[in-house]
Design a protein around this motif. Structure first.
Motif, PDB file in Angstrom:
ATOM      1  N   TYR A 113       0.965  -1.245   0.104  1.00 58.56           N
ATOM      2  CA  TYR A 113       0.022   0.020   0.068  1.00 58.56           C
ATOM      3  C   TYR A 113       0.840   1.469  -0.169  1.00 58.56           C
ATOM      4  O   TYR A 113       1.973   1.241   0.559  1.00 58.56           O
ATOM      5  CB  TYR A 113      -1.009  -0.136   1.157  1.00 58.56           C
ATOM      6  CG  TYR A 113      -2.043  -0.919   1.050  1.00 58.56           C
ATOM      7  CD1 TYR A 113      -1.914  -2.325   1.517  1.00 58.56           C
ATOM      8  CD2 TYR A 113      -3.203  -0.360   0.801  1.00 58.56           C
ATOM      9  CE1 TYR A 113      -3.005  -3.050   1.366  1.00 58.56           C
ATOM     10  CE2 TYR A 113      -4.378  -1.380   0.857  1.00 58.56           C
ATOM     11  CZ  TYR A 113      -4.298  -2.688   1.092  1.00 58.56           C
ATOM     12  OH  TYR A 113      -5.318  -3.592   0.897  1.00 58.56           O
ATOM     13  N   GLN A 115       0.825   5.648   0.361  1.00 58.10           N
ATOM     14  CA  GLN A 115       0.213   6.774   1.079  1.00 58.10           C
ATOM     15  C   GLN A 115       1.216   8.183   0.464  1.00 58.10           C
ATOM     16  O   GLN A 115       2.162   8.279   1.016  1.00 58.10           O
ATOM     17  CB  GLN A 115       0.151   6.675   2.491  1.00 58.10           C
ATOM     18  CG  GLN A 115      -0.773   7.857   3.060  1.00 58.10           C
ATOM     19  CD  GLN A 115      -1.055   7.977   4.646  1.00 58.10           C
ATOM     20  OE1 GLN A 115      -0.310   7.199   5.303  1.00 58.10           O
ATOM     21  NE2 GLN A 115      -2.250   8.195   5.136  1.00 58.10           N
ATOM     22  N   ARG A 142      -5.087   9.535   0.646  1.00 53.01           N
ATOM     23  CA  ARG A 142      -5.755   8.253   1.282  1.00 53.01           C
ATOM     24  C   ARG A 142      -4.555   7.021   1.118  1.00 53.01           C
ATOM     25  O   ARG A 142      -4.168   7.110   0.146  1.00 53.01           O
ATOM     26  CB  ARG A 142      -6.802   7.908   0.934  1.00 53.01           C
ATOM     27  CG  ARG A 142      -8.111   8.648   1.111  1.00 53.01           C
ATOM     28  CD  ARG A 142      -9.162   8.229   0.971  1.00 53.01           C
ATOM     29  NE  ARG A 142     -10.450   9.051   1.041  1.00 53.01           N
ATOM     30  CZ  ARG A 142     -11.871   8.757   1.117  1.00 53.01           C
ATOM     31  NH1 ARG A 142     -12.044   7.383   1.301  1.00 53.01           N
ATOM     32  NH2 ARG A 142     -12.637   9.727   1.058  1.00 53.01           N
ATOM     33  N   LEU A 143      -4.491   6.320   2.050  1.00 56.94           N
ATOM     34  CA  LEU A 143      -3.772   5.072   1.921  1.00 56.94           C
ATOM     35  C   LEU A 143      -4.302   4.378   0.776  1.00 56.94           C
ATOM     36  O   LEU A 143      -5.846   4.111   0.822  1.00 56.94           O
ATOM     37  CB  LEU A 143      -3.598   4.151   3.053  1.00 56.94           C
ATOM     38  CG  LEU A 143      -2.580   3.201   3.443  1.00 56.94           C
ATOM     39  CD1 LEU A 143      -1.386   3.785   3.164  1.00 56.94           C
ATOM     40  CD2 LEU A 143      -2.900   2.524   4.804  1.00 56.94           C
TER      41      LEU A 143
END
Lengths: 109, 116
Positions: A36, A38, A43-44
């Motif tokens: 992921y 960011q 947003r992540l």
């Protein structure tokens, strides 16, 4: 218990240099692994997942079950790659998600 | 439709007060997670809801923290008697049961909590 380790808190590279963000995991079963990202003030969001075996924004990650690693790589870093990167593992069955502590990538112009 | 939403976006409170944070997941997403992100730190898992199963509360740091979710809808995270160390961004994420995005978490924008 499942665990995800990202040994580097901060990684600084020059623009155009190769990037490798390290991720090691421990899990007794067959995990599904993710990266992921960011970006600043965003947003992540999912970058890529190992089962897709795809390249996103020039990034790739290969699951190495022997070394229990899922390192994120890019051959030539760009300034827009500067962000916080998290490695994550989801277990089968109950599907609990475990995140690493994250690595901040700083690409120097 | 819309993504995961969280409210309030910012909350400033005094030490000792209770706060309630809200998360609206994406419609149809069965799983919902709460995380805490302290300044300069990584994501800290707090609690996980999956459908009607008992929630996984193993990440809650103390009994001052609790969370509820009714069915597959809104969730609230409550922090009682807040302390300064509770100051952080609280993130919510939801995950679908099936489909191409199965197992992908969709994150909300977070609630920034500041305890004075």
């Amino acid at each position: 218990a499942q665990r995800v380790t990202q040994p580097e808190k901060l990684l600084s590279v020059f623009k155009g240099a190769p990037v490798e963000l390290k991720c090691n995991y421990s899990y007794s079963g067959s995990p599904e692994l993710f990266w992921y990202v960011q970006y600043s003030r965003q947003r992540l969001q999912l970058l890529l997942r190992h089962i897709s075996r795809e390249s996103i924004k020039g990034f790739t990650a290969d699951l190495n079950k022997g070394e229990t690693s899922f390192h994120l790589k890019k051959p030539f870093a760009q300034e827009e790659d500067s962000a916080m990167y998290y490695c994550a593992l989801i277990s089968g069955g109950y599907q609990k998600v475990t995140f690493g502590t994250g690595t901040k990538l700083q690409v120097i112009p | 439709g819309a993504g995961v939403s969280q409210s309030p976006s910012n909350k400033v409170t005094e030490k000792g007060k209770d706060v309630e944070l809200r998360c609206d997941p994406i419609s149809g997403h069965t799983a919902l997670y709460w995380y805490r992100q302290r300044l300069g730190q990584g994501l800290e898992f707090l609690i996980y809801f999956q459908g009607n199963s008992a929630p996984d509360k193993s990440g809650l740091p103390s009994d001052r923290f609790s969370a509820e979710r009714t069915g597959e809808s809104v969730s609230t995270l409550t922090i009682q008697r807040t302390q300064q160390e509770d100051s952080a961004v609280y993130l919510c994420a939801s995950r679908p049961r099936t489909g191409l995005s199965y197992n992908e978490q969709f994150f909300g924008p977070g609630t920034r909590l500041t305890v004075l």
